[in-house]
Design an enzyme around this catalytic site. Structure first.
Site, PDB file in Angstrom:
ATOM      1  N   GLY A 220       0.826  -1.279   0.055  1.00 24.16           N
ATOM      2  CA  GLY A 220       0.038   0.024   0.136  1.00 24.16           C
ATOM      3  C   GLY A 220       0.990   1.274   0.006  1.00 24.16           C
ATOM      4  N   SER A 221       0.314   2.323   0.678  1.00 25.62           N
ATOM      5  CA  SER A 221       1.155   3.645   0.741  1.00 25.62           C
ATOM      6  C   SER A 221       2.348   3.656   1.101  1.00 25.62           C
ATOM      7  CB  SER A 221       0.111   4.592   1.364  1.00 25.62           C
ATOM      8  OG  SER A 221      -1.277   4.678   0.466  1.00 25.62           O
ATOM      9  N   VAL A 222       2.660   2.850   2.123  1.00 28.62           N
ATOM     10  CA  VAL A 222       4.240   3.074   2.390  1.00 28.62           C
ATOM     11  C   VAL A 222       4.994   2.729   1.499  1.00 28.62           C
ATOM     12  CG1 VAL A 222       3.672   2.093   4.887  1.00 28.62           C
ATOM     13  CG2 VAL A 222       4.280   0.461   3.078  1.00 28.62           C
TER      14      VAL A 222
END
Lengths: 484, 482
Positions: A220-222
């Site tokens: 995801g966004s990491v």
């Protein structure tokens, strides 16, 4: 007649000569080959019943050999078995050896070359072989805290490292199992326990495919930290860059629309700075960076952070290599750039990426071994910190750190904020497609002199639960480490 | 110097000395094991040790009284082997397992029967009268395991046991002796016929077809045992016994050639026709292939585990009680050699095999020394049977030849085997007594035959005290060469 009797005797002697030859062959000439045969349980059992060295955490044994029954002089015992199962692995008669038990077998069993002189001594004293003990870098308090922060019944992992040394301070995952049940000498119980343990979702008894080192999860966004580093590294972007931030992004020739993150404040503006994009975890700015830089630039930056790479030989655990896919079309690249699609990372990989940023761009080799001591407590091995690779420049790392700090101080990672300490962090939510997500937080503190890096992932949670279980839990770990 | 000139020495004191040595070896072994298991010598240990010592000493005294010229080495060798076997079986006993004590009971029974044989038989030549009775008894013993009601059924693939109340017994073990008696009796009476008639082709003299009768009979018995009792080992043993006896009786190598042809032919056919033989051969040749290793029944797991054990013993062994012989199936019976190999190592196992070698060599020596053809044949046959049995067992365990289910004489757990082998030792001791004893040159006594009265200065060795047997034998100076 006597002549015939003598001949019969000679025939009998000849048979015995063959017997002497056969015995010599089995016990001397062919003995090494027989001993090395994979079916030879004696080799395992020999080892199995020996006084094996302990695995120590904070001075107390998490795995040790205790006196066994008459058929086996020593029995392997795991203290706090569930808490440490992912590290120790198990030492089983039927199912072999996994985890540190397997990786450090030569030292624990006492057969390592480093213990040569100890073995000579034991030969004369007639003692049973006694192995070296292995002390881990794990902090027992942090390990316990991290384990307890994952609710029972929740699948999740937490990795805590010292970014400057690469030392792993805690590494836990749930659910876990009891390695004692698989190391028992009762073969029936052993089999039952094994068959029970392999049914637990998320527990794979082969450590390379479960837990923090083996679970390959959509990050995801990491993953946007990779895009940011790639962007700054390209020279096309800097701290003042203005990124396009449409509510959704379309691709030529494809119906698919990439939406922005619905939760935060992304929709409030059409363009964004890096700081804003990271703070609110907007999708379209990073998708457009990836489209601009191209697949190779992102993939190269990912591999500089460790994706698809070896992790050094101090970890001692099997691990899975994280993946950034190749040959992507425009939509695929955009989705991959925000950590969806076929991007896969282990919790350990995300922890290493964050630690590299914390450590001025230098990624330290993850290390679990504090010291290996011979039976007389002499230190025979003490791994020193090893720089694994340069992930990015100190300038870029510093810039990303600044932005990550604002994620916690002003953005959606505020749950990780520790009063009086600058915390840098990044959240992530990877959609699993069934309304559930993998919820991530990765960060470090203090931002200006990082002492600790924390990566938390909870698998298969809804957004609210994820928000409660990641950032606030990271905060508790930051506090626990920094207040020590 | 002819040995007939000097007075033979009984050597019973030598035997006593060796017996003390043998007892200290076997009791020492048992002590090591007992200490290893419970850190102290319990009453069981003292009971076992004193029982073995007392029985051995009684045997020794009986020899002093009844057969004082008997070979002085044989009894100590057998006591040492039996004692070591007891120690190892005791060591392999799981808690609550009674095999060790059972073996001890059988040891005492077997020694008592051997003592009775020596006490009541007085002279082995009496047995010759039972030539055909022995044949009938052999046939009966071999058929018993197949008789419903008495048969213990198929145990571990073979039908060789009978059930006597709570016990099982393997009549084939005793049949080994009765068959030897029959062969010795038959061949000593008919050897000239078999020997002299027949055609000579090249260097080989072939027998007449009608003289092949006993050979064919023996072959059929062996094949019958193989087919109906599924006992490959006994089949080979019976046939080997017969070949060696007919060879000794006739000195014709042609018999050996014919015999080996018959057994190889029979074996080849059997390996094609009978699955249990084919499995044995397959698990011998392909022991280390995955499919054969794990196969049940007829897998090679037992052999391979035994080999692993022996390999882990290496040169000096793990030490008594320190190895893991119990990983091997039937560690205390079929595979006891592997157990010894593991814990005593190559050196210890060589010592044990050397004891067997000395034992059968002493038997052959008795065969050479005794003056009657019946005694020669019987001693030679029984000695060779012991050697062959060791070869088949140890060769099987070391994967020299296919593994067959024979017992290791005196060592392996099993009452029938102990009983039969102790009787064999009793018979060999009696034959050695006549072989080593003084030639009777005293004036005629009632019951003595005229030939026995004649002074026999230099040719004493040729003298046959058994008047019914006057065939010339080779000179007995040969005895000294062994």
């Amino acid at each position: 007649m006597n002549q015939a009797i003598r001949h019969s005797w000679i025939a009998a002697i000849a048979m015995f000569a063959l017997i002497f030859g056969a015995i010599s062959y089995v016990q001397v000439v062919g003995a090494d080959e027989l001993k090395a045969n994979a079916w030879n349980r004696r080799a395992i059992l020999q080892n199995y019943c020996n006084d094996r060295g302990a695995i120590l955490v904070g001075g107390s044994a998490i795995a040790e050999s205790v006196p066994g029954n008459e058929s086996c002089k020593f029995q392997r015992k795991y203290n706090q078995p569930e808490l440490y199962a992912g590290l120790t692995g198990y030492f089983s008669r039927s199912y072999g050896v996994t985890g540190l038990e397997g990786a450090m077998d030569a030292q624990l069993a006492g057969s390592s070359d480093q213990l040569f002189f100890d073995r000579i001594g034991q030969l004369f004293l007639g003692n049973q072989p006694k192995g070296a003990s292995v002390e881990l870098t794990i902090d027992p308090t942090i390990q316990k805290l991290a384990y307890d922060l994952i609710p029972d019944g929740q699948r999740g992992s937490i990795v805590v490292t010292d970014p400057k040394t690469g030392n792993i301070l805690a590494m836990v995952s749930k659910p876990s199992y009891d390695p004692n049940s698989i190391a028992t000498q009762d073969v029936a119980k052993e089999q039952a326990a094994y068959n029970e343990a392999i049914k637990i979702p998320g527990v794979n008894l082969n450590p390379s495919v479960s837990g923090p080192t083996g679970a390959l999860l959509a990050p995801g966004s990491v993953f946007k930290l990779v895009d940011t580093a790639a962007a700054l590294n390209s020279g096309k972007y800097n701290a003042d860059s203005v990124l396009p931030n449409p509510a959704q992004m379309s691709f030529p020739g494809i119906q698919y629309q990439l939406p922005n993150y619905a939760g935060g404040n992304c929709y409030t503006r059409n363009t964004a700075s890096f700081a804003f994009a990271l703070q609110q975890s907007c999708n379209t700015p990073f998708a457009s960076i990836a489209r601009d830089l191209g697949e190779n630039a992102i993939a190269q930056q990912a591999s500089k952070f460790g994706f698809g790479q070896e992790l050094g030989d101090q970890l001692k655990l099997d691990y899975a290599k994280s993946v950034f896919p190749s040959d992507l079309d425009a939509a695929g690249l955009a989705q991959s750039a925000i950590g969806q699609r076929d991007v896969r990372a282990t919790p350990l990989q995300i922890a290493l990426m964050t630690s590299a940023i914390a450590n001025g761009g230098v990624q330290m080799a993850p290390n679990l071994i504090k010291a290996v001591r011979s039976p007389d407590l002499r230190v025979i091995d003490e791994p020193k910190p090893v720089a694994l690779r340069t992930s990015t420049t100190p300038e870029i790392a510093g810039q990303i750190t600044d932005w990550m700090t604002s994620v916690v101080s002003e953005g959606i990672g505020s749950g990780a904020a520790v009063p009086g300490v600058q915390v840098a962090g990044k959240t992530g939510t990877a959609e699993l497609g069934d309304g559930l997500n993998n919820s991530w937080f990765t960060g470090f503190a203090p931002a200006n002199d990082p002492q600790v890096s924390v990566t938390v992932v909870m698998q298969g949670v809804d957004i609210t639960t994820g928000a409660q279980l990641t950032s606030p839990n990271a905060k508790k770990i930051f506090e626990a480490v920094l207040n020590k | 110097m002819s040995h007939a000139d000097t007075m033979p020495k009984p050597r019973r004191n030598v035997e006593l000395l060796l017996l003390v040595l043998a007892l200290s070896v076997s009791i020492g072994a048992n002590a090591l094991i007992s200490i290893d298991e419970q850190t102290s010598l319990d009453t069981d240990f003292w009971f076992q040790s004193s029982l073995l010592a007392v029985a051995s000493l009684v045997f020794h005294v009986v020899l002093r009284l009844r057969a004082k010229y008997a070979d002085p080495v044989m009894l100590p060798l057998v006591v040492a082997l039996n004692g070591l076997g007891l120690a190892m079986i005791h060591r392999l006993d799981a808690p609550g397992d009674d095999t060790g004590n059972n073996q001890l009971r059988w040891t005492v029974i077997a020694m008592a029967v051997a003592i009775a044989v020596i006490w009541f038989l007085k002279d082995h030549r009496v047995l010759r009268r039972f030539t055909y009775i022995s044949l009938a008894v052999s046939a009966l013993l071999l058929i018993l395991p197949l008789v419903p009601g008495i048969s213990a059924g198929e145990i571990l693939g073979a039908r060789v046991w009978i059930r006597l109340g709570p016990m099982t017994f393997q009549p084939g073990e005793v049949a080994k002796i009765t068959l030897a008696i029959f062969f010795a009796g038959y061949l000593s009476s008919n050897r000239d016929l078999i020997m002299l008639a027949g055609r000579k082709i090249g260097p080989m003299q072939f027998p007449r077809f009608k003289d092949m009768g006993p050979m064919i009979t023996a072959w059929l018995v062996s094949i019958g045992v193989l087919i109906f009792q599924r006992d490959l080992g006994s089949s080979v043993l019976f046939f080997g016994l017969f070949i060696v006896m007919i060879y000794v009786a006739t000195s014709r190598i042609s018999w050996v050639v014919i015999g080996l042809t018959l057994i190889l032919g029979g074996g080849f056919v059997a390996s094609k026709v009978f699955s249990h033989v084919a499995l044995r051969i397959d698990s011998w040749l392909n022991a280390f292939t995955e499919e054969v290793f794990g196969r049940s029944p007829g897998g090679s797991g037992q052999i391979v585990e035994g080999l692993f054990g022996m390999a882990s013993g290496g040169l000096v062994g793990t030490g008594l009680g320190q190895g893991r012989p119990n990983l091997v199936p039937f560690a205390n019976s079929d595979m006891i050699i592997a157990s010894f190999g593991e814990e005593l190592g190559l050196i210890g196992l060589f010592a044990i095999v050397m004891m067997y070698l000395l034992l059968f060599t002493r038997g052959f020596r008795a065969a050479l020394g005794t003056r009657d053809a019946f005694g020669k044949l019987l001693a030679c046959g029984l000695s060779f049977a012991v050697a062959l049995q060791c070869f088949v067992v140890i060769g099987g365990v070391t994967r020299l030849i296919p593994l067959t289910g024979l017992t290791t004489p005196f060592l392996a757990a099993g009452g029938s085997s102990l009983l039969a082998n102790w009787i064999i030792v009793g018979l060999l001791l009696m034959i050695s007594h006549t072989a080593r004893g003084p030639v009777d040159t005293s004036p005629m006594q009632p019951g003595r035959t005229p030939e026995a009265q004649k002074p026999a200065p230099a040719a004493a060795g040729r003298q046959d005290r058994n008047a019914t047997q006057t065939l010339p034998d080779a000179p007995t100076e040969a005895v000294k060469h062994l």
